[in-house]
Design a protein around this motif. Structure first.
Motif, PDB file in Angstrom:
ATOM      1  N   ARG A 105       5.102   5.014  11.948  1.00 56.83           N
ATOM      2  CA  ARG A 105       4.896   3.573  12.110  1.00 56.83           C
ATOM      3  C   ARG A 105       3.608   3.130  11.431  1.00 56.83           C
ATOM      4  NH1 ARG A 105       7.030   4.219  17.447  1.00 56.83           N
ATOM      5  NH2 ARG A 105       4.932   4.400  18.340  1.00 56.83           N
ATOM      6  N   ALA A 106       2.557   3.921  11.611  1.00 55.78           N
ATOM      7  CA  ALA A 106       1.270   3.580  10.994  1.00 55.78           C
ATOM      8  C   ALA A 106       1.370   3.590   9.474  1.00 55.78           C
ATOM      9  CB  ALA A 106       0.190   4.550  11.466  1.00 55.78           C
ATOM     10  N   ILE A 107       2.081   4.551   8.922  1.00 53.83           N
ATOM     11  CA  ILE A 107       2.234   4.638   7.465  1.00 53.83           C
ATOM     12  C   ILE A 107       3.018   3.443   6.939  1.00 53.83           C
ATOM     13  CG2 ILE A 107       3.384   5.941   5.621  1.00 53.83           C
ATOM     14  CD1 ILE A 107       2.583   8.497   7.196  1.00 53.83           C
ATOM     15  N   ARG A 108       4.115   3.084   7.622  1.00 49.20           N
ATOM     16  CA  ARG A 108       4.932   1.950   7.159  1.00 49.20           C
ATOM     17  C   ARG A 108       4.158   0.626   7.178  1.00 49.20           C
ATOM     18  NH1 ARG A 108       8.851   4.242  10.860  1.00 49.20           N
ATOM     19  NH2 ARG A 108      10.382   5.517   9.725  1.00 49.20           N
ATOM     20  N   ALA A 193       3.387  14.560   0.421  1.00 49.12           N
ATOM     21  CA  ALA A 193       2.170  14.470   1.231  1.00 49.12           C
ATOM     22  C   ALA A 193       2.502  14.714   2.694  1.00 49.12           C
ATOM     23  CB  ALA A 193       1.524  13.094   1.074  1.00 49.12           C
ATOM     24  N   ASP A 194       1.512  15.193   3.447  1.00 45.63           N
ATOM     25  CA  ASP A 194       1.666  15.350   4.892  1.00 45.63           C
ATOM     26  C   ASP A 194       1.577  13.983   5.570  1.00 45.63           C
ATOM     27  OD1 ASP A 194       1.802  18.067   4.521  1.00 45.63           O
ATOM     28  OD2 ASP A 194      -0.289  18.443   5.082  1.00 45.63           O
ATOM     29  N   ASP A 195       2.088  13.896   6.812  1.00 37.30           N
ATOM     30  CA  ASP A 195       2.060  12.596   7.495  1.00 37.30           C
ATOM     31  C   ASP A 195       0.717  12.309   8.170  1.00 37.30           C
ATOM     32  OD1 ASP A 195       2.190  14.238   9.722  1.00 37.30           O
ATOM     33  OD2 ASP A 195       4.076  13.435  10.483  1.00 37.30           O
ATOM     34  N   ASP A 196      -0.268  13.208   7.998  1.00 40.78           N
ATOM     35  CA  ASP A 196      -1.624  12.891   8.444  1.00 40.78           C
ATOM     36  C   ASP A 196      -2.566  12.711   7.253  1.00 40.78           C
ATOM     37  OD1 ASP A 196      -1.716  15.542   7.664  1.00 40.78           O
ATOM     38  OD2 ASP A 196      -3.018  16.181   9.303  1.00 40.78           O
ATOM     39  N   VAL A 197      -1.983  12.415   6.120  1.00 37.08           N
ATOM     40  CA  VAL A 197      -2.755  12.140   4.906  1.00 37.08           C
ATOM     41  C   VAL A 197      -2.828  10.636   4.680  1.00 37.08           C
ATOM     42  CG1 VAL A 197      -2.705  12.309   2.377  1.00 37.08           C
ATOM     43  CG2 VAL A 197      -2.333  14.338   3.765  1.00 37.08           C
ATOM     44  N   ALA A 327      -4.689  11.290  11.644  1.00 35.55           N
ATOM     45  CA  ALA A 327      -3.570  11.074  12.560  1.00 35.55           C
ATOM     46  C   ALA A 327      -3.723   9.776  13.348  1.00 35.55           C
ATOM     47  CB  ALA A 327      -3.451  12.248  13.523  1.00 35.55           C
ATOM     48  N   ASP A 328      -4.964   9.339  13.573  1.00 30.86           N
ATOM     49  CA  ASP A 328      -5.189   8.204  14.474  1.00 30.86           C
ATOM     50  C   ASP A 328      -5.925   7.018  13.852  1.00 30.86           C
ATOM     51  OD1 ASP A 328      -4.087   9.687  16.702  1.00 30.86           O
ATOM     52  OD2 ASP A 328      -5.959  10.842  16.701  1.00 30.86           O
ATOM     53  N   ASP A 329      -6.517   7.192  12.696  1.00 25.01           N
ATOM     54  CA  ASP A 329      -7.349   6.120  12.144  1.00 25.01           C
ATOM     55  C   ASP A 329      -6.816   5.535  10.840  1.00 25.01           C
ATOM     56  OD1 ASP A 329      -7.761   8.336  10.614  1.00 25.01           O
ATOM     57  OD2 ASP A 329      -9.940   8.190  10.559  1.00 25.01           O
ATOM     58  N   VAL A 330      -5.512   5.665  10.605  1.00 23.94           N
ATOM     59  CA  VAL A 330      -4.922   5.197   9.345  1.00 23.94           C
ATOM     60  C   VAL A 330      -5.100   3.692   9.176  1.00 23.94           C
ATOM     61  CG1 VAL A 330      -2.765   4.937   8.066  1.00 23.94           C
ATOM     62  CG2 VAL A 330      -3.272   7.088   9.201  1.00 23.94           C
ATOM     63  N   LYS A 335      -7.717  -0.706   6.229  1.00 24.06           N
ATOM     64  CA  LYS A 335      -8.410  -1.997   6.227  1.00 24.06           C
ATOM     65  C   LYS A 335      -9.718  -1.926   5.446  1.00 24.06           C
ATOM     66  CE  LYS A 335     -10.336  -5.512   9.341  1.00 24.06           C
ATOM     67  NZ  LYS A 335     -10.572  -5.878  10.772  1.00 24.06           N
ATOM     68  N   VAL A 336     -10.530  -0.914   5.720  1.00 27.91           N
ATOM     69  CA  VAL A 336     -11.840  -0.847   5.067  1.00 27.91           C
ATOM     70  C   VAL A 336     -11.743  -0.354   3.617  1.00 27.91           C
ATOM     71  CG1 VAL A 336     -13.095  -0.582   7.234  1.00 27.91           C
ATOM     72  CG2 VAL A 336     -12.316   1.469   6.008  1.00 27.91           C
TER      73      VAL A 336
END
Length: 379
Positions: A105-108, A193-197, A327-330, A335-336
C-alpha cells in the motif's frame, strides 16, 4: 658483557611472551579471522587470477527439461495484460511476501504510483509485485483470500504456487524473467527490487531516459559485489555448502535489493535460466551466474545502495536512486526526497561545494560501505 646478555635474554623473553599472547588471541578468534579476513583475501585473489568463470556454468548446466522444473509452478494470481499495447519504459518487479500488505500500500501511494509517474514524468512504468504463497498453512488460507481482494482492486500481483521463503528467492527470480519474456518483452528496461527498498522514481526515470537515448545495450547496473566469498559458517543465513558451490569466489553480481537491466539483457538472462541448475538459493549470486552465460557484466552505480539505508539529507536525495531498509518510513522519505527545494540545494558554486562537503562527511566512513560509496560524494 654480562649486563648486555641479561638485556638480550629479557628482550627475547618479552618477545616470546608477546608472540604467545598474539597466538592465543588468534587461536580464540581464528574462526572469525578466517571467515572475515582470510576468506576475503582468498576470494579476491581467486577472482583476479582466473580469466573467467565459464567453468561454473559448465558445472551447473542441465538439460532444458531439468531447468524448466525449477520454475514450473502454476500461477495463482496473474494479469497478463499489464503491459499490453503500452510503450513501457520500465517494468518494475517488487519482490514481496504475501503478508506484506502495508508495504505494498505504501509503495502504491508513493514511488510506485503509476498515475503520478505518467502525469508528472510523462512515461509509463508498470509496477508489479512478485510472490509465492505463505509458508504457514493456517495463515495461508486467510492471507490468500485477502490477496484475491487486493488483486481485484489493483491487478498488480503475480503469484505462483511455491512457498515464499528465503530459500526460494531464486524461484522468484525465475518467475520475474519468465513473466517478462511472456508478457512484457517490449519493456525497454526491467528493474527488480525488494519491498523494503525506497526508489527515487524521478531520478531513476531521468537516468534511464538518458540511457535510452543512447540506445545502450548489455546494461546491468546496481550496487556491485566483486570477489565476494561464499559464507561457510552454518549458522549464517547465507551459508553455502561446498556441495552446492565449491569455488572460492562468487562471480560479480549486484545486490538483489535493487538493480536495473536493459530489455536485451532481460531476454538473455531468461535464455540462460533455461539451461542452468537453479538450486542455488542466493538469487543475487544466481543472477551473476546467469550473466556469465549471457555475456553481461554488472556496472557500479554509486547511488544504488546495498543492504544499508542511505543517510537522510537533501544533498543525498538530489541524486539517490535506491535505499534499502525502509519498511515503515516510505511515505516520509517520499515526501522529503521529492520536495522541490531538493533540486535547488546544490545549484551554483557554493551549493555544489556545500553538498560535496556534506556527502564526504556522510559517506566517506568505513561503516558506510554497504550503502553509497565515498565516490558518490564527488559525482
Amino acid at each position: 658483557m654480562f649486563k648486555n646478555c641479561r638485556r638480550v635474554r629479557k628482550s627475547t623473553f618479552l618477545q616470546l611472551v608477546s608472540m604467545c599472547c598474539i597466538l592465543s588471541v588468534l587461536m580464540v578468534c581464528w574462526d572469525q579471522v578466517d571467515h572475515h579476513v582470510v576468506s576475503h583475501v582468498k576470494s579476491y585473489s581467486y577472482r583476479y587470477l582466473i580469466s573467467s568463470y565459464d567453468f561454473i556454468n559448465k558445472s551447473l548446466s542441465v538439460s532444458p527439461k531439468e531447468a524448466a522444473q525449477f520454475g514450473s509452478f502454476p500461477f495463482l494470481l496473474n494479469n497478463e495484460n499489464i503491459c499490453k499495447d503500452q510503450d513501457v519504459l520500465l517494468l518494475l518487479f517488487v519482490k514481496s511476501s504475501p503478508g506484506n500488505f502495508k508495504r505494498r500500500r505504501a509503495i502504491r501511494s508513493t514511488w510506485g504510483n503509476e498515475s503520478y509517474i505518467k502525469n508528472e514524468l510523462g512515461v509509463i512504468v508498470k509496477v508489479v509485485f512478485a510472490m509465492g504463497v505463505h509458508p504457514d498453512i493456517p495463515s495461508k488460507i486467510i492471507i490468500q483470500k485477502t490477496l484475491h481482494k487486493e488483486h481485484m482492486n489493483h491487478g498488480d500481483l503475480i503469484q505462483q504456487d511455491f512457498l515464499d521463503t528465503f530459500h526460494n528467492l531464486t524461484v522468484k527470480l525465475l518467475l520475474q524473467f519468465r513473466w517478462t519474456h511472456e508478457n512484457c518483452a517490449h519493456a525497454r528496461f526491467l528493474m527488480t527490487a525488494d519491498d523494503d527498498v525506497f526508489i527515487h522514481l524521478p531520478n531513476l526515470v531521468h537516468h534511464i531516459q538518458d540511457l535510452g537515448r543512447q540506445n545502450v545495450r548489455d546494461l546491468w547496473i546496481g550496487h556491485v559485489h566483486r570477489g565476494a566469498p561464499p559464507i561457510r559458517q552454518k549458522n549464517s543465513k547465507y551459508y553455502m555448502s561446498f556441495e552446492m558451490y565449491q569455488w572460492s569466489s562468487y562471480p560479480d553480481y549486484t545486490a538483489g535489493a535493487g538493480y536495473v537491466v536493459s530489455g536485451d539483457v532481460a531476454a538473455k538472462i531468461y535464455q540462460a535460466t533455461l539451461s542452468l541448475n537453479a538450486s542455488m538459493y542466493i538469487d543475487d549470486v544466481f543472477m551473476g551466474i546467469c550473466a556469465i552465460l549471457a555475456g553481461v557484466s554488472p556496472q557500479e552505480h554509486v547511488y544504488f545502495s546495498g543492504e544499508a539505508k542511505t543517510p537522510y539529507h537533501p544533498c543525498i536525495y538530489e541524486k539517490m536512486i535506491t535505499s534499502h531498509g525502509h519498511a515503515d518510513d516510505v511515505r516520509y522519505l517520499w515526501k522529503v526526497a521529492t520536495a522541490p527545494q531538493v533540486q535547488e540545494i546544490s545549484s551554483g558554486l557554493l551549493g555544489n561545494l556545500y553538498c560535496t562537503a556534506v556527502k564526504i562527511m556522510l559517506l566517506c566512513k568505513p561503516y558506510n560501505s554497504n550503502t553509497y560509496s565515498c565516490m558518490a560524494a564527488f559525482t
